[in-house]
Design a protein around this motif. Structure first.
Motif, PDB file in Angstrom:
ATOM      1  N   ALA A  32      -3.870  -4.676  -3.659  1.00 50.96           N
ATOM      2  CA  ALA A  32      -3.552  -3.292  -3.284  1.00 50.96           C
ATOM      3  C   ALA A  32      -2.566  -2.670  -4.262  1.00 50.96           C
ATOM      4  N   ILE A  66      -5.226   1.513   0.767  1.00 53.41           N
ATOM      5  CA  ILE A  66      -5.896   0.259   0.419  1.00 53.41           C
ATOM      6  C   ILE A  66      -5.341  -0.890   1.239  1.00 53.41           C
ATOM      7  N   GLN A  67      -4.020  -0.910   1.405  1.00 50.63           N
ATOM      8  CA  GLN A  67      -3.407  -1.990   2.172  1.00 50.63           C
ATOM      9  C   GLN A  67      -3.867  -1.965   3.632  1.00 50.63           C
TER      10      GLN A  67
END
Length: 300
Positions: A215, A194-195
């Motif tokens: 995140a 996600i990051q």
């Protein structure tokens, strides 16, 4: 910040400890409610002590005060540094062992393997802390204050060792492993992926506070969606009096017989309410510490 800097064992250990303290302080009240809901049996009780999350919060605060929401926090706070430090260090090491070169960005499967490895490493110190925490969280309930059996973490340690020896502190270790290996795989892998997705132009050092919180919080939800059933079993086993259960599978059998499959998701509401903010601040603390360490000692 390069991938090589992010797999440093020393930096991950220190940064993980900072993140762990942030997570526990922000999320412990939700955890107390979760454990109380998880450890009550409802199938054969017409009037269970708590009818749900809101009722549990209301009765806990009404009968024991706001401070009751922080019962048992001393043990995980003291243990937060080694637990989270080992977890993040284990994740960094798990990634490092799979990299073909220091700056390789691993794919989802390898990130999950590294996360599972970190869960196994952290359980070494997590299991006793979880045992102490659960024992403290479930005692008293809405009963009178003079019925309290344990005065605090140290008292619990002494009493458990006196009753069942040192092994009593590690009661529930198998259940903790069953929870943490798959949950940690989901936790760390989802955060990294996600990051990366949120980072401007793929530069994770420029992601910012808001995106880091998003995140981290989302990763926390992913973690607990996987962990809840095993966590219910672990909580029951660790908080039960000696002799109640013969082991992890005995807890599972009796839980299913008493409460059905829904019993495996007891406490899900406070768990998921806690998951986002606690882990958002966990990763924010981790990233702030990691950024500071890379600024001070980039080659550490």
């Amino acid at each position: 910040m390069s991938e090589k800097q992010r797999v440093s064992e020393v930096k991950n250990f220190i940064s993980g400890g900072v993140g762990g303290v942030a997570a526990i302080v922000s999320g412990h009240p939700f955890d107390t409610i979760k454990v109380r809901l998880q450890t009550q049996s409802t199938r054969y009780t017409r009037n269970p002590l708590y009818s749900g999350t809101v009722d549990c919060v209301k009765k806990t605060v009404q009968h024991e005060g706001v401070r009751a929401l922080y019962k048992g926090m001393a043990a995980p706070v003291v243990g937060a540094t080694p637990i989270f430090a080992l977890g993040f260090m284990g994740f960094g090491l798990g990634k490092k062992l799979q990299q073909s070169h220091p700056d390789e960005a691993l794919g989802p499967l390898k990130l999950a393997v590294a996360g599972g490895f970190s869960g196994m490493v952290a359980t070494v110190v997590m299991a006793p802390g979880e045992r102490i925490k659960c024992v403290l969280q479930v005692q008293q309930g809405a009963q009178a204050a003079d019925s309290v059996k344990y005065k605090g973490p140290v008292h619990v340690i002494k009493a458990l060792i006196a009753e069942g020896g040192l092994s009593s502190l590690y009661k529930g270790t198998v259940a903790t492993l069953a929870r943490d290996i798959p949950a940690s795989a989901a936790f760390y892998a989802s955060y990294e992926l996600i990051q990366r997705r949120l980072a401007p132009d793929g530069d994770r050092s420029q992601i910012g506070v808001g995106r880091t919180l998003l995140a981290g919080g989302t990763a926390g939800v992913c973690n607990w969606l996987v962990a809840i059933p095993a966590d219910v079993v672990k909580s029951r086993l660790q908080s039960a009096p000696t002799g109640t259960y013969s082991g992890t599978m005995d807890v599972l059998r009796k839980l299913l017989a008493e409460d059905g499959a829904r019993g495996l998701y007891k406490g899900a509401v406070p768990v998921l309410l806690r998951a986002f903010p606690a882990n958002a601040f966990c990763f924010l603390g981790f990233e702030c510490a990691m950024y500071s360490l890379n600024s001070i000692a980039p080659n550490l």
